[in-house]
Motif scaffolding. Sequence first.
Motif, PDB file in Angstrom:
ATOM      1  N   ASP A  65       0.694  -1.127  -0.131  1.00 45.53           N
ATOM      2  CA  ASP A  65       0.027   0.071   0.112  1.00 45.53           C
ATOM      3  C   ASP A  65       0.781   1.208   0.189  1.00 45.53           C
ATOM      4  O   ASP A  65       0.442   2.220  -0.710  1.00 45.53           O
ATOM      5  CB  ASP A  65      -0.849   0.001   1.286  1.00 45.53           C
TER       6      ASP A  65
ATOM      7  N   TYR B 174       2.173   1.883  -3.594  1.00 39.96           N
ATOM      8  CA  TYR B 174       0.867   2.056  -4.797  1.00 39.96           C
ATOM      9  C   TYR B 174       0.261   3.552  -4.176  1.00 39.96           C
ATOM     10  O   TYR B 174      -0.548   4.039  -5.170  1.00 39.96           O
ATOM     11  CB  TYR B 174       0.169   1.137  -4.952  1.00 39.96           C
ATOM     12  N   SER B 175       0.376   4.122  -3.155  1.00 37.71           N
ATOM     13  CA  SER B 175      -0.021   5.389  -2.888  1.00 37.71           C
ATOM     14  C   SER B 175       0.682   6.504  -3.066  1.00 37.71           C
ATOM     15  O   SER B 175       0.565   7.585  -3.022  1.00 37.71           O
ATOM     16  CB  SER B 175      -0.452   5.246  -1.170  1.00 37.71           C
TER      17      SER B 175
ATOM     18  N   PRO C 123       3.100   1.040 -11.531  1.00 42.34           N
ATOM     19  CA  PRO C 123       1.974   1.120 -12.332  1.00 42.34           C
ATOM     20  C   PRO C 123       2.092   1.804 -13.547  1.00 42.34           C
ATOM     21  O   PRO C 123       2.771   2.703 -13.587  1.00 42.34           O
ATOM     22  CB  PRO C 123       0.894   1.762 -11.239  1.00 42.34           C
TER      23      PRO C 123
ATOM     24  N   TRP D 110      -2.400   3.906 -12.106  1.00 43.58           N
ATOM     25  CA  TRP D 110      -1.962   4.860 -10.898  1.00 43.58           C
ATOM     26  C   TRP D 110      -3.311   5.808 -10.816  1.00 43.58           C
ATOM     27  O   TRP D 110      -3.691   5.844  -9.394  1.00 43.58           O
ATOM     28  CB  TRP D 110      -0.788   5.634 -11.322  1.00 43.58           C
TER      29      TRP D 110
ATOM     30  N   ASN E  53      -5.913   3.725  -9.036  1.00 44.92           N
ATOM     31  CA  ASN E  53      -5.548   3.523  -7.660  1.00 44.92           C
ATOM     32  C   ASN E  53      -6.004   4.794  -7.005  1.00 44.92           C
ATOM     33  O   ASN E  53      -6.436   4.721  -5.677  1.00 44.92           O
ATOM     34  CB  ASN E  53      -4.121   3.132  -7.679  1.00 44.92           C
TER      35      ASN E  53
ATOM     36  N   ARG F 194      -8.583   5.125  -4.026  1.00 43.85           N
ATOM     37  CA  ARG F 194      -8.326   5.596  -2.408  1.00 43.85           C
ATOM     38  C   ARG F 194      -9.033   6.925  -2.024  1.00 43.85           C
ATOM     39  O   ARG F 194      -9.581   6.926  -0.981  1.00 43.85           O
ATOM     40  CB  ARG F 194      -6.711   5.747  -2.430  1.00 43.85           C
TER      41      ARG F 194
ATOM     42  N   GLY G 265      -6.825  -0.599  -4.593  1.00 38.44           N
ATOM     43  CA  GLY G 265      -6.137   0.719  -4.889  1.00 38.44           C
ATOM     44  C   GLY G 265      -4.685   0.494  -5.094  1.00 38.44           C
ATOM     45  O   GLY G 265      -3.908   1.177  -4.980  1.00 38.44           O
ATOM     46  N   ARG G 266      -4.382  -0.948  -5.390  1.00 41.67           N
ATOM     47  CA  ARG G 266      -2.783  -1.313  -5.666  1.00 41.67           C
ATOM     48  C   ARG G 266      -2.721  -2.041  -6.756  1.00 41.67           C
ATOM     49  O   ARG G 266      -2.402  -3.336  -6.704  1.00 41.67           O
ATOM     50  CB  ARG G 266      -2.238  -1.817  -4.448  1.00 41.67           C
TER      51      ARG G 266
END
Length: 263
Positions: free
Chosen positions: A6, A9-10, A45, A50, A53, A57, A137-138
Amino acid sequence: MTHDPDELYSLPREEFTAARKAMAKAARAAGDAQAAAMIDKLAKPTTAAWLVNRLARENPSAVSDLTALGDALRAAHQSADGPALRELTRRRTEVLRELVGQAGQGEPLSESITRELEEMFTTALLDESAGARLRTGRIASVRDLSGAPAWPGLEVTPVKRAAPAAPRKSRDAAETRKAAIAEAKAAVKAAEGERAKADKAVEAAEKAVAKAEERVREITEQLDAAEAAELEARRGLQLARRGAKEAERAAAAAWRKRQRVEE
């Protein structure tokens, strides 16, 4: 630093590669070689992934609306409800367009990114498991919505529903849906091939940039050293010229003294 994907990917997309390297290094230092190997395999991503994701989120309700629409479409197919299918199909077109706009947050998107966004949202709409993965979200690409997850915790198990005996119309609808999914997956596979080529080109370009930057650094260091040597040489030249002038004056004085003595 934790080993949770997480965190990767955030992040902003341009920070992903460096952060992945640092996370894998930290896992190895902690003695978790298995986690380090899995982290190394996490794919950066695509731009479209992206954006998806970020949407999942920041606006999870939008993604929930998409998966809810998919549930409604499947129910309408199973019951062979023609009017409902027509209305939901119209609504699907609107939802996909709205989601693409929300993912881009009003910024202009290229045709390829728009197409990939539409493919991901369509896949999540048609496949319940894909919809659940999209909500995490990933994801790195469309492939993550149809293939096996790359990290524990991305696995999702759709809710099992008791299936009533399907009439002929329901079976026909199921076959139509199956064909649509197959067509969508074929399009996804072709797009993924193009994405893989583009990623390789980006990777090669990044390596070339890194090599050029290293060369520039080396040349800069050499230039600095040469400039320092030049400055030192100029100082030596000035001292030598000053000494030569003093020697010349001393010689002239000695010559004049000799002449006076001789006279």
